[in-house]
Design an enzyme around this catalytic site. Sequence first.
Site, mmCIF file in Angstrom:
data_model
loop_
_atom_site.group_PDB
_atom_site.id
_atom_site.type_symbol
_atom_site.label_atom_id
_atom_site.label_comp_id
_atom_site.label_asym_id
_atom_site.label_seq_id
_atom_site.Cartn_x
_atom_site.Cartn_y
_atom_site.Cartn_z
ATOM 1 C CG ASP A 171 -23.447 -18.906 3.769
ATOM 2 O OD1 ASP A 171 -24.496 -18.748 4.614
ATOM 3 O OD2 ASP A 171 -22.836 -18.338 2.801
ATOM 4 C CE LYS A 196 -29.091 -12.012 0.797
ATOM 5 N NZ LYS A 196 -27.868 -11.480 0.798
HETATM 6 O O1 P1T Z 1 -24.680 -10.094 -0.052
HETATM 7 P P1 P1T Z 1 -23.698 -10.512 0.908
HETATM 8 O O2 P1T Z 1 -24.123 -9.846 2.229
HETATM 9 O O3 P1T Z 1 -22.199 -9.976 0.739
HETATM 10 O O4 P1T Z 1 -23.702 -11.910 1.324
HETATM 11 C C1 P1T Z 1 -23.201 -12.902 0.516
HETATM 12 C C2 P1T Z 1 -24.096 -14.130 0.361
HETATM 13 C C3 P1T Z 1 -23.300 -15.206 0.863
HETATM 14 N N1 P1T Z 1 -23.999 -16.474 1.343
HETATM 15 C C4 P1T Z 1 -25.368 -16.549 0.927
HETATM 16 C C5 P1T Z 1 -25.739 -17.923 0.971
HETATM 17 C C6 P1T Z 1 -25.717 -15.724 0.417
HETATM 18 O O5 P1T Z 1 -27.193 -15.908 -0.166
HETATM 19 C C7 P1T Z 1 -25.352 -14.520 -0.065
HETATM 20 C C8 P1T Z 1 -25.990 -13.338 -0.589
HETATM 21 N N2 P1T Z 1 -27.011 -13.715 -1.424
HETATM 22 C C9 P1T Z 1 -27.738 -12.892 -2.326
HETATM 23 C C10 P1T Z 1 -27.615 -11.577 -2.414
HETATM 24 C C11 P1T Z 1 -28.981 -13.717 -2.959
HETATM 25 O O6 P1T Z 1 -30.125 -13.153 -3.500
HETATM 26 O O7 P1T Z 1 -28.940 -14.992 -3.079
#
Ligand code: P1T
Length: 380
Positions: A171, A196
């Site tokens: 990830d 992000k």
């Molecule tokens: O929210 P989404 O696009 O489904 O992604 C999930 C996700 C996966 N991996 C990491 C490292 C992440 O930080 C996230 C989502 N994180 C947040 C919403 C947060 O505020 O940390």
Amino acid sequence: MKFNTKTIHGGQHDVDPAYGSVMPPIYQTSTYAQSTPGGHKGFEYSRSGNPTRAALERAFASIENGKHGLAFASGLAAIDAVVKLLKPGDEVISTNDLYGGTYRLFTKVFEQFGVKFHFIGMENAAQVENYVNDNTRLIWVETPTNPMMNIIDIKACAAVARKHGLLLAVDNTFATPYLQQPLDLGADIVMHSATKYLGGHSDVVMGALVVNDDKLAEKLYFIQNASGAVCGPQDSFLVLRGLKTLHVRMQRHCENGKTIAEFLLNHPKIEKVYWPGFESHPNHAIARDQMRDYGGMISFVTKGNNYDEAVRIVENLKIFTLAESLGGVESLAGHPASMTHASIPKEEREKTGVVDALIRLSVGIEDVNDLIADLEQAIG
Ligand code: P1T
């Protein structure tokens, strides 16, 4: 092509054969006319493929130095597709400090289908091999981890994966390919919450996978189409637009992140600051080796480890917005224990350092002096 050119041009050839528009058109369509059954121009139905999404998927592949990109409706949908490569009885070795939603998907959804997860500290990558058995199929790595900013040695994990015939998925949400390119370090799958930094403007929820292996790409494409968690053309367009400034945004995120990490480190009311750029960070040497810079994500704990004090600070911030998510141009602050990591049981999250007084910052690209003044007045 160098990275700073790929963010703008990667995979963007012939995006509009009709008029030569520089940006790919938003093909807002669910289906495509066929002259005879099967007689189409490469697209049949937009769950299976859409030209705007295809342009974005090529861009994802390009910036991660991979062959195949896949775009999903969210980061979690992308992770879901990876775990669907497995079957009941299979086992996964995962980072123990990771996004709460990933932990929830693994434990609350996939464990009931018979997939077993081992959540372990991977700061010492030699640990990983101790958990490999005949049923192990996948190593899941987040680095830097969310929210404790642990650094995991991707090359060392790739060596374990290769030795035992396992898949290694990374990830790469916190680092982005500007800072590290996991496929080049031996990973099989790189995953993003494109919500992000890749999108970069806090206006889209999206996920991405990039792989090199044709067979693996075929399997993931099958799952993407069969399960159907795809993103729409408008969102694909927005993330393509966001990607074009990824390198300049990341450069500023890193500069501002460094200044703020050092400010917090020297602040008398702050107990501990978690940021991989510090030489005192336990895996700083690995970060220096596998990353180009140290990013804009920082976590910290105030002196006395006091829940109320942490809440007071995040409520007092004026330029930093108290919100879930990260990686946008604007600075955000979060309280992991009650927000992003609330789905992890307290005793589990506290083992990895996610205490009630922990605050997480996503440092944006505003003027860093304004950000420091905001933190100064909020911390008091
Ligand atoms: O929210 P989404 O696009 O489904 O992604 C999930 C996700 C996966 N991996 C990491 C490292 C992440 O930080 C996230 C989502 N994180 C947040 C919403 C947060 O505020 O940390």
